[in-house]
Design an enzyme around this catalytic site. Structure first.
Site, PDB file in Angstrom:
ATOM      1  N   ARG A 294      75.903 -23.535 -80.834  1.00 32.93           N
ATOM      2  CA  ARG A 294      76.205 -23.024 -82.830  1.00 32.93           C
ATOM      3  C   ARG A 294      76.113 -24.955 -83.043  1.00 32.93           C
ATOM      4  NH1 ARG A 294      82.242 -19.980 -81.971  1.00 32.93           N
ATOM      5  NH2 ARG A 294      82.501 -21.971 -82.788  1.00 32.93           N
TER       6      ARG A 294
ATOM      7  N   ARG B  20      87.478 -29.710 -82.606  1.00 38.34           N
ATOM      8  CA  ARG B  20      87.944 -28.904 -82.362  1.00 38.34           C
ATOM      9  C   ARG B  20      89.329 -28.111 -81.658  1.00 38.34           C
ATOM     10  NH1 ARG B  20      82.759 -25.435 -81.163  1.00 38.34           N
ATOM     11  NH2 ARG B  20      84.790 -23.828 -81.333  1.00 38.34           N
TER      12      ARG B  20
HETATM   13  P1  AMP Z   1      84.942 -19.796 -84.406  1.00 39.86           P
HETATM   14  O1  AMP Z   1      84.077 -19.085 -83.645  1.00 39.86           O
HETATM   15  O2  AMP Z   1      86.821 -18.930 -83.975  1.00 39.86           O
HETATM   16  O3  AMP Z   1      85.794 -21.345 -82.994  1.00 39.86           O
HETATM   17  O4  AMP Z   1      85.523 -21.098 -85.544  1.00 39.86           O
HETATM   18  C1  AMP Z   1      84.720 -22.146 -85.634  1.00 39.86           C
HETATM   19  C2  AMP Z   1      85.151 -22.641 -87.172  1.00 39.86           C
HETATM   20  O5  AMP Z   1      84.789 -21.643 -87.963  1.00 39.86           O
HETATM   21  C3  AMP Z   1      86.171 -23.088 -86.875  1.00 39.86           C
HETATM   22  O6  AMP Z   1      85.829 -24.367 -85.822  1.00 39.86           O
HETATM   23  C4  AMP Z   1      86.874 -23.724 -88.472  1.00 39.86           C
HETATM   24  O7  AMP Z   1      86.599 -23.845 -88.964  1.00 39.86           O
HETATM   25  C5  AMP Z   1      86.179 -22.143 -88.578  1.00 39.86           C
HETATM   26  N1  AMP Z   1      87.283 -21.152 -88.447  1.00 39.86           N
HETATM   27  C6  AMP Z   1      87.175 -19.977 -87.902  1.00 39.86           C
HETATM   28  N2  AMP Z   1      88.304 -19.200 -88.115  1.00 39.86           N
HETATM   29  C7  AMP Z   1      88.891 -19.683 -88.995  1.00 39.86           C
HETATM   30  C8  AMP Z   1      90.861 -19.722 -89.331  1.00 39.86           C
HETATM   31  N3  AMP Z   1      91.307 -18.095 -88.851  1.00 39.86           N
HETATM   32  N4  AMP Z   1      91.198 -20.823 -90.220  1.00 39.86           N
HETATM   33  C9  AMP Z   1      90.571 -21.407 -90.711  1.00 39.86           C
HETATM   34  N5  AMP Z   1      89.369 -22.216 -89.685  1.00 39.86           N
HETATM   35  C10 AMP Z   1      88.775 -20.719 -89.137  1.00 39.86           C
END
Ligand code: AMP
Length: 223
Positions: free
Chosen positions: A162, A173
């Site tokens: 990623r 993050r």
């Molecule tokens: P993840 O795969 O869950 O770590 O998500 C990757 C990125 O997607 C995050 O760092 C955010 O930029 C965005 N993202 C995912 N889910 C959300 C959410 N519920 N609210 C806001 N941004 C999100």
């Protein structure tokens, strides 16, 4: 009444791995807002460009967009017996929306927190690679593939990483998580709904504990 299993935890806690196991073995769909956004950002639209730049910065996509994405996805037929949320809610606004959505759908929210100490999370993220064919997740520190950079099950596929798993972005993050999302654990704990599991063990041991929580909840609700 069906359940909304909400997997909570910092980035790198193992929500995706557990969500995939639950989907396979409990036969209810896994909804990962991160996965949905990763598909969305490849489209050729101004919205996709905005999503891409927010994700690359390690910040959160606006609540209004996330809320409409989750509302639309969970209204589909496959969600009628419940679903698993991975990566949502991440803010107080999203949590409030989920309460409303659960009410409308006649579902019950079951938040499960996967707890992993901060030091481990960084390695979990920066060492993470996955198979573009089957989605299997590897980690160069904790769960390397048998051969460098290729999936054990799909040797023709080079593992991919990623773009937000670099150490600089992982740090941002984690900070975003601490600021925006960790307070939701207190929110769910205050209404006695939060269950927690130790996320430092191997995925099958963690799964066994999550399954126990999910199954013991079955007896409490009408199905
Ligand atoms: P993840 O795969 O869950 O770590 O998500 C990757 C990125 O997607 C995050 O760092 C955010 O930029 C965005 N993202 C995912 N889910 C959300 C959410 N519920 N609210 C806001 N941004 C999100």
């Amino acid at each position: 009444m069906s359940k909304i299993i909400v997997l909570m935890g910092a980035p790198g806690a193992g929500k995706g791995t557990q969500a995939r196991l639950l989907q396979e073995r409990q036969n209810i769909p896994q909804i990962s807002t991160g996965d949905i956004l990763r598909v969305m950002k490849e489209e050729r639209t101004p919205l996709a460009e905005e999503v891409k730049s927010i994700m690359n910065s390690g910040q959160l996509v606006p609540d209004a967009l996330m809320i409409s994405v989750v509302r639309e996805r969970t209204s589909r037929e496959d969600c009628k017996n419940g679903y698993i949320l991975d990566g949502f809610p991440r803010t107080a606004g999203q949590a409030a929306m989920l309460e409303k959505l659960a009410d409308e759908q006649g579902n019950r929210i079951l938040p499960i927190s996967i707890d992993v100490p901060f030091e481990v999370l960084e390695k979990r993220m920066t060492g993470r690679w996955s198979c573009p064919v089957c989605g299997e997740i590897y980690n160069i520190y904790f769960k390397p593939p048998k051969f460098d950079n290729v999936c054990d099950l799909h040797p023709e596929a080079q593992l991919s990483r990623r773009s937000d798993d670099t150490s600089e972005k992982a740090k941002i993050r984690l900070e975003t998580y601490e600021r925006e999302t960790r307070p939701l654990l207190d929110y769910y704990a205050a209404s006695n709904r939060l269950q927690s599991v130790d996320g430092t063990r191997d995925p099958e041991a963690i799964y066994a504990e999550i399954e126990k929580i999910v199954n013991s909840e079955k007896g409490k609700v009408k199905s």
